[in-house]
Design a protein around this motif. Structure first.
Motif, PDB file in Angstrom:
ATOM      1  N   ALA A 114      25.103  69.237 -54.943  1.00 61.32           N
ATOM      2  CA  ALA A 114      24.981  68.433 -56.160  1.00 61.32           C
ATOM      3  C   ALA A 114      26.011  68.855 -57.193  1.00 61.32           C
ATOM      4  CB  ALA A 114      23.570  68.564 -56.731  1.00 61.32           C
ATOM      5  N   PHE A 115      26.129  70.138 -57.439  1.00 62.28           N
ATOM      6  CA  PHE A 115      27.080  70.626 -58.439  1.00 62.28           C
ATOM      7  C   PHE A 115      28.521  70.550 -57.930  1.00 62.28           C
ATOM      8  CE2 PHE A 115      23.283  72.245 -60.448  1.00 62.28           C
ATOM      9  CZ  PHE A 115      23.578  72.148 -61.801  1.00 62.28           C
ATOM     10  N   GLN A 116      28.740  70.738 -56.623  1.00 58.87           N
ATOM     11  CA  GLN A 116      30.087  70.557 -56.076  1.00 58.87           C
ATOM     12  C   GLN A 116      30.583  69.134 -56.315  1.00 58.87           C
ATOM     13  OE1 GLN A 116      29.321  71.660 -51.987  1.00 58.87           O
ATOM     14  NE2 GLN A 116      30.552  73.513 -52.154  1.00 58.87           N
ATOM     15  N   THR A 117      29.738  68.173 -56.019  1.00 61.41           N
ATOM     16  CA  THR A 117      30.111  66.769 -56.189  1.00 61.41           C
ATOM     17  C   THR A 117      30.391  66.460 -57.653  1.00 61.41           C
ATOM     18  OG1 THR A 117      28.707  66.163 -54.309  1.00 61.41           O
ATOM     19  CG2 THR A 117      29.391  64.389 -55.777  1.00 61.41           C
ATOM     20  N   ALA A 118      29.490  66.869 -58.524  1.00 68.43           N
ATOM     21  CA  ALA A 118      29.634  66.575 -59.947  1.00 68.43           C
ATOM     22  C   ALA A 118      30.902  67.188 -60.528  1.00 68.43           C
ATOM     23  CB  ALA A 118      28.411  67.083 -60.705  1.00 68.43           C
ATOM     24  N   GLU A 119      31.199  68.417 -60.147  1.00 69.11           N
ATOM     25  CA  GLU A 119      32.361  69.097 -60.705  1.00 69.11           C
ATOM     26  C   GLU A 119      33.669  68.503 -60.212  1.00 69.11           C
ATOM     27  OE1 GLU A 119      32.756  72.132 -63.057  1.00 69.11           O
ATOM     28  OE2 GLU A 119      31.273  70.576 -63.535  1.00 69.11           O
ATOM     29  N   ARG A 120      33.702  68.045 -58.975  1.00 67.51           N
ATOM     30  CA  ARG A 120      34.931  67.421 -58.488  1.00 67.51           C
ATOM     31  C   ARG A 120      35.165  66.077 -59.195  1.00 67.51           C
ATOM     32  NH1 ARG A 120      37.919  68.553 -53.926  1.00 67.51           N
ATOM     33  NH2 ARG A 120      39.872  67.379 -54.014  1.00 67.51           N
ATOM     34  N   ILE A 121      34.096  65.347 -59.431  1.00 67.19           N
ATOM     35  CA  ILE A 121      34.219  64.100 -60.187  1.00 67.19           C
ATOM     36  C   ILE A 121      34.683  64.400 -61.614  1.00 67.19           C
ATOM     37  CG2 ILE A 121      32.933  62.166 -61.191  1.00 67.19           C
ATOM     38  CD1 ILE A 121      31.125  62.288 -58.679  1.00 67.19           C
ATOM     39  N   ARG A 122      34.101  65.402 -62.217  1.00 62.37           N
ATOM     40  CA  ARG A 122      34.464  65.788 -63.600  1.00 62.37           C
ATOM     41  C   ARG A 122      35.939  66.162 -63.699  1.00 62.37           C
ATOM     42  NH1 ARG A 122      31.592  70.960 -66.572  1.00 62.37           N
ATOM     43  NH2 ARG A 122      32.594  70.790 -68.622  1.00 62.37           N
ATOM     44  N   LEU A 133      27.315  62.814 -64.194  1.00 65.33           N
ATOM     45  CA  LEU A 133      25.874  62.888 -64.013  1.00 65.33           C
ATOM     46  C   LEU A 133      25.437  62.176 -62.735  1.00 65.33           C
ATOM     47  CD1 LEU A 133      23.121  63.773 -65.060  1.00 65.33           C
ATOM     48  CD2 LEU A 133      23.041  61.675 -66.426  1.00 65.33           C
ATOM     49  N   THR A 134      26.080  61.063 -62.426  1.00 65.99           N
ATOM     50  CA  THR A 134      25.780  60.362 -61.179  1.00 65.99           C
ATOM     51  C   THR A 134      26.004  61.282 -59.982  1.00 65.99           C
ATOM     52  OG1 THR A 134      26.332  58.205 -62.129  1.00 65.99           O
ATOM     53  CG2 THR A 134      26.398  58.384 -59.728  1.00 65.99           C
ATOM     54  N   GLY A 135      27.117  62.015 -60.000  1.00 65.06           N
ATOM     55  CA  GLY A 135      27.383  62.962 -58.918  1.00 65.06           C
ATOM     56  C   GLY A 135      26.318  64.040 -58.823  1.00 65.06           C
ATOM     57  N   LEU A 136      25.848  64.499 -59.969  1.00 66.67           N
ATOM     58  CA  LEU A 136      24.850  65.564 -59.969  1.00 66.67           C
ATOM     59  C   LEU A 136      23.522  65.126 -59.376  1.00 66.67           C
ATOM     60  CD1 LEU A 136      24.380  68.529 -61.034  1.00 66.67           C
ATOM     61  CD2 LEU A 136      23.232  67.433 -62.980  1.00 66.67           C
ATOM     62  N   ILE A 137      23.088  63.909 -59.693  1.00 63.11           N
ATOM     63  CA  ILE A 137      21.726  63.499 -59.328  1.00 63.11           C
ATOM     64  C   ILE A 137      21.666  62.555 -58.136  1.00 63.11           C
ATOM     65  CG2 ILE A 137      20.994  63.791 -61.720  1.00 63.11           C
ATOM     66  CD1 ILE A 137      20.853  60.718 -61.951  1.00 63.11           C
ATOM     67  N   HIS A 138      22.791  62.272 -57.496  1.00 64.18           N
ATOM     68  CA  HIS A 138      22.803  61.221 -56.479  1.00 64.18           C
ATOM     69  C   HIS A 138      21.853  61.502 -55.319  1.00 64.18           C
ATOM     70  CE1 HIS A 138      25.636  63.999 -54.505  1.00 64.18           C
ATOM     71  NE2 HIS A 138      25.420  63.337 -53.379  1.00 64.18           N
ATOM     72  N   ASP A 139      21.606  62.773 -55.008  1.00 67.43           N
ATOM     73  CA  ASP A 139      20.725  63.125 -53.893  1.00 67.43           C
ATOM     74  C   ASP A 139      19.339  63.576 -54.353  1.00 67.43           C
ATOM     75  OD1 ASP A 139      22.354  62.539 -51.746  1.00 67.43           O
ATOM     76  OD2 ASP A 139      23.102  64.589 -51.496  1.00 67.43           O
ATOM     77  N   LEU A 140      19.017  63.400 -55.603  1.00 69.54           N
ATOM     78  CA  LEU A 140      17.790  63.971 -56.141  1.00 69.54           C
ATOM     79  C   LEU A 140      16.538  63.327 -55.565  1.00 69.54           C
ATOM     80  CD1 LEU A 140      16.681  66.110 -57.969  1.00 69.54           C
ATOM     81  CD2 LEU A 140      17.071  64.624 -59.944  1.00 69.54           C
ATOM     82  N   GLY A 141      16.673  62.134 -54.993  1.00 72.90           N
ATOM     83  CA  GLY A 141      15.546  61.510 -54.325  1.00 72.90           C
ATOM     84  C   GLY A 141      15.054  62.291 -53.123  1.00 72.90           C
ATOM     85  N   LYS A 142      15.845  63.254 -52.666  1.00 72.46           N
ATOM     86  CA  LYS A 142      15.421  64.093 -51.543  1.00 72.46           C
ATOM     87  C   LYS A 142      14.227  64.971 -51.901  1.00 72.46           C
ATOM     88  CE  LYS A 142      19.984  64.188 -49.367  1.00 72.46           C
ATOM     89  NZ  LYS A 142      21.136  65.027 -48.952  1.00 72.46           N
ATOM     90  N   VAL A 143      13.844  64.967 -53.168  1.00 79.05           N
ATOM     91  CA  VAL A 143      12.640  65.689 -53.574  1.00 79.05           C
ATOM     92  C   VAL A 143      11.416  65.181 -52.821  1.00 79.05           C
ATOM     93  CG1 VAL A 143      12.026  64.161 -55.498  1.00 79.05           C
ATOM     94  CG2 VAL A 143      11.434  66.594 -55.613  1.00 79.05           C
ATOM     95  N   MET A 144      11.487  63.977 -52.261  1.00 84.93           N
ATOM     96  CA  MET A 144      10.370  63.464 -51.453  1.00 84.93           C
ATOM     97  C   MET A 144      10.002  64.408 -50.314  1.00 84.93           C
ATOM     98  SD  MET A 144      10.859  59.331 -51.083  1.00 84.93           S
ATOM     99  CE  MET A 144      12.457  59.432 -50.277  1.00 84.93           C
TER     100      MET A 144
END
Length: 300
Positions: A114-122, A133-144
């Motif tokens: 999550a943070f790797q993706t967000a930082e590369r986008i940033r 922020l989209t990069g950070l949370i894009h996989d957050l649905g995996k909380v299921m």
């Protein structure tokens, strides 16, 4: 998968079966790759490789069970948003204890990705904080996965149900034989239950973290722009945005948005295996974005 369960039993065999993943047609440009280009999205079958076997088994379960009836039941269950209440950041921290069993490119906790993706986008889109922020949370649905959902109903590439399976779905030829929709004449034809160019908004996708997170954000009145929400909803739809299938279901809006999904995916996929981010150091910046776009305690 919890972190203490990172291995799979070996299966003896006399040879190796090779299967070409159609998405290799869009492997990364060298400047985006954090490891050899040919090593991304490698879905070849090797019964002696525990990681590859874990991935194959996850997709076999997914392709056996993801049907119209199953997806409809899961939407009825999860879209009540009554599982728990918490903030984005607290929920994100749970991903420290999740390893994606469908991912052939990473065997590390999902929070690192999550943070790797967000930082590369940033780094490459410094003025688009919504994109960070989209990069950070894009996989957050995996909380299921922490609420009694098997990973095959949470992770992995997505695809429409209710119409013929796309040719570019990974393991397409070997994993759908026990899916009931494979033999249903209402569902196993090109358009199935859909109209030509109806738009992906009208298509029932296999159930997983993409659709759940998109719906959760809408429910909680997230302020991300439309393209950010679209990236979250369809970033795992590889058979479409990379494999070239399902254009016959797409609307003009989908074709416009596809370019955003492709822009996002070069950061989502190709940062895997890169340098590890300092999560604690980065948290204040991303908390400020959460406060701007989706603050407070949310219904999940």
């Amino acid at each position: 998968m919890v972190l203490s369960d990172l291995t799979c039993p070996h299966v003896d065999c006399n040879g190796r079966i090779c299967m070409i993943d159609p998405s290799e047609l869009l492997r990364p440009e060298a400047k985006f790759a954090s490891k050899p280009v040919s090593h991304y999205r490698d879905y070849s079958i090797d019964l002696d490789d525990p990681l590859k076997e874990r991935v194959r088994r996850t997709y076999t379960e997914m392709h056996t069970n993801q049907c119209v009836k199953f997806v409809s039941e899961k939407m009825a269950e999860w879209l009540r948003f009554n599982k728990f209440k918490d903030t984005i950041m607290n929920t994100l921290m749970k991903l420290n204890f999740l390893v994606d069993e469908s991912d052939p490119d990473a065997d590390i906790p999902n929070i690192v990705h999550a943070f790797q993706t967000a930082e590369r986008i940033r780094e490459e889109h410094p003025n688009d904080d919504w994109f960070h922020l989209t990069g950070l949370i894009h996989d957050l649905g995996k909380v299921m996965a922490f609420y009694n959902e098997p990973q095959w109903a949470v992770v992995g590439d997505t695809f429409p149900v209710g119409c013929a399976w796309g040719d570019s779905i990974v393991y397409r030829d070997t994993t759908f034989e026990n899916n009931p929709d494979t033999y249903n004449p209402l569902y196993n034809v090109k358009y199935g239950i859909y109209q030509p160019n109806c738009g992906l908004d009208e298509v029932l996708m296999s159930w997983g973290h993409d659709e759940y997170m998109y719906r959760m954000l809408l429910h909680n009145k997230c302020k991300l722009p439309e393209q950010g929400l679209y990236m979250i909803r369809f970033h795992s739809f590889y058979p479409w945005h990379t494999g070239g299938d399902y254009d016959h279901l797409c609307s003009p809006k989908d074709f416009r948005m596809k370019q955003w999904v492709l822009e996002f995916n070069k950061y989502d996929l190709y940062t895997k295996g890169g340098s590890l981010p300092d999560v604690e150091e980065l948290k204040p910046y991303y908390q400020s974005l959460i406060d701007k776009y989706i603050p407070g305690i949310l219904e999940w």
